[in-house]
Design a protein around this motif. Structure first.
Motif, short mmCIF file in Angstrom:
data_model
loop_
_atom_site.label_atom_id
_atom_site.label_comp_id
_atom_site.label_asym_id
_atom_site.label_seq_id
_atom_site.Cartn_x
_atom_site.Cartn_y
_atom_site.Cartn_z
N GLY A 174 11.86 -26.49 -19.67
CA GLY A 174 12.84 -26.57 -18.73
C GLY A 174 13.51 -28.04 -18.83
N TYR A 175 14.51 -28.27 -18.23
CA TYR A 175 15.01 -29.57 -17.99
C TYR A 175 16.12 -29.78 -16.99
N PHE A 176 16.20 -31.26 -16.71
CA PHE A 176 17.07 -31.59 -15.78
C PHE A 176 17.70 -32.77 -15.98
N SER A 177 18.91 -33.14 -15.45
CA SER A 177 19.60 -34.13 -15.71
C SER A 177 19.83 -34.97 -14.33
N LEU A 178 19.86 -36.32 -14.61
CA LEU A 178 20.16 -37.03 -13.30
C LEU A 178 21.20 -38.12 -13.61
N ALA A 179 21.83 -38.28 -12.50
CA ALA A 179 23.00 -39.26 -12.70
C ALA A 179 23.16 -40.10 -11.54
N ASN A 180 24.12 -41.11 -11.42
CA ASN A 180 24.40 -41.89 -10.22
C ASN A 180 25.52 -41.30 -9.63
N LYS A 181 25.74 -41.16 -8.45
CA LYS A 181 27.07 -40.58 -7.67
C LYS A 181 27.22 -41.43 -6.31
N ALA A 182 28.76 -41.69 -6.24
CA ALA A 182 29.05 -42.54 -5.20
C ALA A 182 29.65 -41.56 -4.12
N LEU A 183 29.09 -41.60 -3.06
CA LEU A 183 29.89 -40.74 -1.86
C LEU A 183 30.61 -41.76 -1.03
N GLU A 184 31.73 -41.38 -0.86
CA GLU A 184 32.65 -42.08 0.02
C GLU A 184 33.09 -41.43 1.39
N ILE A 185 32.94 -42.00 2.57
CA ILE A 185 33.27 -41.49 3.92
C ILE A 185 34.23 -42.31 4.47
N LYS A 186 35.24 -41.73 4.77
CA LYS A 186 36.43 -42.34 5.63
C LYS A 186 35.91 -42.93 6.76
N LYS A 187 36.14 -44.24 7.14
CA LYS A 187 35.73 -44.67 8.41
C LYS A 187 36.35 -44.19 9.58
N ASP A 188 37.59 -43.83 9.43
CA ASP A 188 38.22 -43.12 10.41
C ASP A 188 37.65 -41.82 10.65
N ALA A 189 36.93 -41.11 9.55
CA ALA A 189 36.58 -39.77 9.88
C ALA A 189 35.16 -39.70 10.75
N VAL A 190 34.53 -40.65 10.55
CA VAL A 190 33.14 -40.83 11.38
C VAL A 190 33.38 -40.98 12.81
N SER A 191 32.92 -40.06 13.75
CA SER A 191 33.01 -40.22 15.15
C SER A 191 32.10 -41.57 15.77
N ASN A 192 32.67 -42.03 16.86
CA ASN A 192 31.97 -42.96 17.42
C ASN A 192 30.20 -42.72 17.45
N ALA A 230 25.94 -44.09 10.29
CA ALA A 230 26.51 -44.21 8.96
C ALA A 230 26.27 -45.57 8.55
N GLU A 231 26.33 -46.74 9.40
CA GLU A 231 26.21 -47.97 8.86
C GLU A 231 24.89 -48.23 8.42
N ARG A 232 23.54 -47.45 8.71
CA ARG A 232 22.47 -47.45 8.41
C ARG A 232 22.40 -47.06 6.93
N TYR A 233 23.58 -46.08 6.38
CA TYR A 233 23.12 -45.46 5.16
C TYR A 233 24.22 -46.11 4.10
N GLY A 234 25.17 -46.59 4.48
CA GLY A 234 26.33 -46.91 3.61
C GLY A 234 27.12 -48.45 3.94
N ILE A 235 27.56 -48.89 2.71
CA ILE A 235 28.34 -50.33 2.83
C ILE A 235 29.48 -49.90 3.13
N GLY A 238 38.50 -49.20 3.94
CA GLY A 238 38.12 -48.30 5.17
C GLY A 238 37.21 -47.27 4.98
N THR A 239 36.40 -47.56 4.22
CA THR A 239 35.32 -46.26 3.66
C THR A 239 33.81 -46.73 3.70
N TYR A 240 33.19 -46.08 3.99
CA TYR A 240 31.52 -46.27 3.72
C TYR A 240 31.40 -45.59 2.41
N SER A 241 30.51 -46.44 1.60
CA SER A 241 30.14 -45.96 0.27
C SER A 241 28.71 -45.93 0.23
N ILE A 242 28.50 -44.68 -0.21
CA ILE A 242 26.88 -44.54 -0.16
C ILE A 242 26.25 -44.11 -1.51
#
Lengths: 203, 65
Positions: free
Chosen positions: A66-84, A90-95, A101-105
């Protein structure tokens, strides 16, 4: 015993032409994209450092199981989309990029994953066995450079004879119950036009 | 899994999805993975492994040819 090999080492040891011939032994009739990726994309993608493929082989006869492939992935979350309520988490996991105006994870992407059906049935590796090799490699990478998440997409396949059947649901359940991935949304890919269940796992 | 996952960017703009994403991270911390690598008797290839597997594969190619 399974041996896990990085395709970049195999390219160096065998050369591209011989390695491509070896990869020709891989067959995955249940999902032709998995087979096509290994035969057409795994080598060029690794050379371009877009993703790195790992082959899982039998230590006795060297057959590719078998095989598997790995890569890097950036996930962006709009700051406005995150509830209070969730913002502190969210601040624990993303910069937070204040300007954008986005958290980058950052996450590891499990981009491809498949077993070789050309191997005789009794010798085939199962999904959980293969997933354990993914954990092993990501564990080593995490030990060296950090990182806290693995992301994967599960294609929303349908049964052509019975559209009410949803074969992908079994896979989602398996990844959730056995491997700890949690589904959080669905997406439509503009690249291939397919729909996917998005899953994440904290490591 | 998909090749498109490598190309496509993931941008979460919807509040329900953002909350679901963060909650999924929290939940996954609580799910114990049931597949430790040690249970499957595997290892990363050592230099000796690579040399041995290469010899077997190249010998198999000769037999086939």
């Amino acid at each position: 015993m399974f041996i896990v090999e990085n395709i970049l080492d195999l390219i160096a040891d065998y050369g591209e032409e011989v390695l491509m011939q070896l990869l020709d032994s891989f067959s995955c009739p249940k999902n032709p994209e998995i087979e096509l990726f290994l035969k057409k994309n795994a080598i060029p993608f690794a050379l371009k450092k877009m993703s790195v493929t790992y082959l899982v082989s039998d230590s006795e006869d060297a057959s590719i199981l078998g095989y598997f492939s790995l890569a890097n992935k950036a996930l962006e979350i709009k700051k406005d989309a995150v509830s209070n309520k969730i913002a502190k988490k969210a601040e624990r996991y993303g910069i937070l990029d204040e300007a954008e105006g986005t958290y980058s994870i950052q996450a590891y992407l499990l981009a491809q994953f498949g077993k070789n059906y050309s191997v005789e049935e009794g010798k085939r590796i199962d999904i959980l066995g293969l997933m354990s090799q993914v954990n092993m490699v990501i564990g080593k990478i995490q030990h060296m450079i950090g990182g806290g998440f693995i992301y994967l997409d599960v294609e929303k396949t349908s049964d052509s004879l019975n559209p009410a059947l949803r074969p992908y649901e079994k896979l989602v359940q398996l990844y959730n119950m056995k491997a700890g991935y949690v589904p959080f949304n669905e997406r439509h890919s503009p690249t291939d036009g397919k729909d996917y269940i998005m899953m994440i796992k904290s490591i | 899994m998909a090749t498109s996952s490598i190309y496509d960017t993931v941008k979460i703009k919807d509040s329900k999805v953002a909350d679901a994403f963060i909650n999924a991270i929290e939940e996954s911390k609580r799910v114990e993975s049931m597949i430790p690598a040690s249970a499957f008797n595997a290892r990363m290839a050592t230099r000796e492994d690579s040399v041995r597997l290469r010899e077997i594969r190249l010998n198999n190619r000769k037999v086939v040819n």
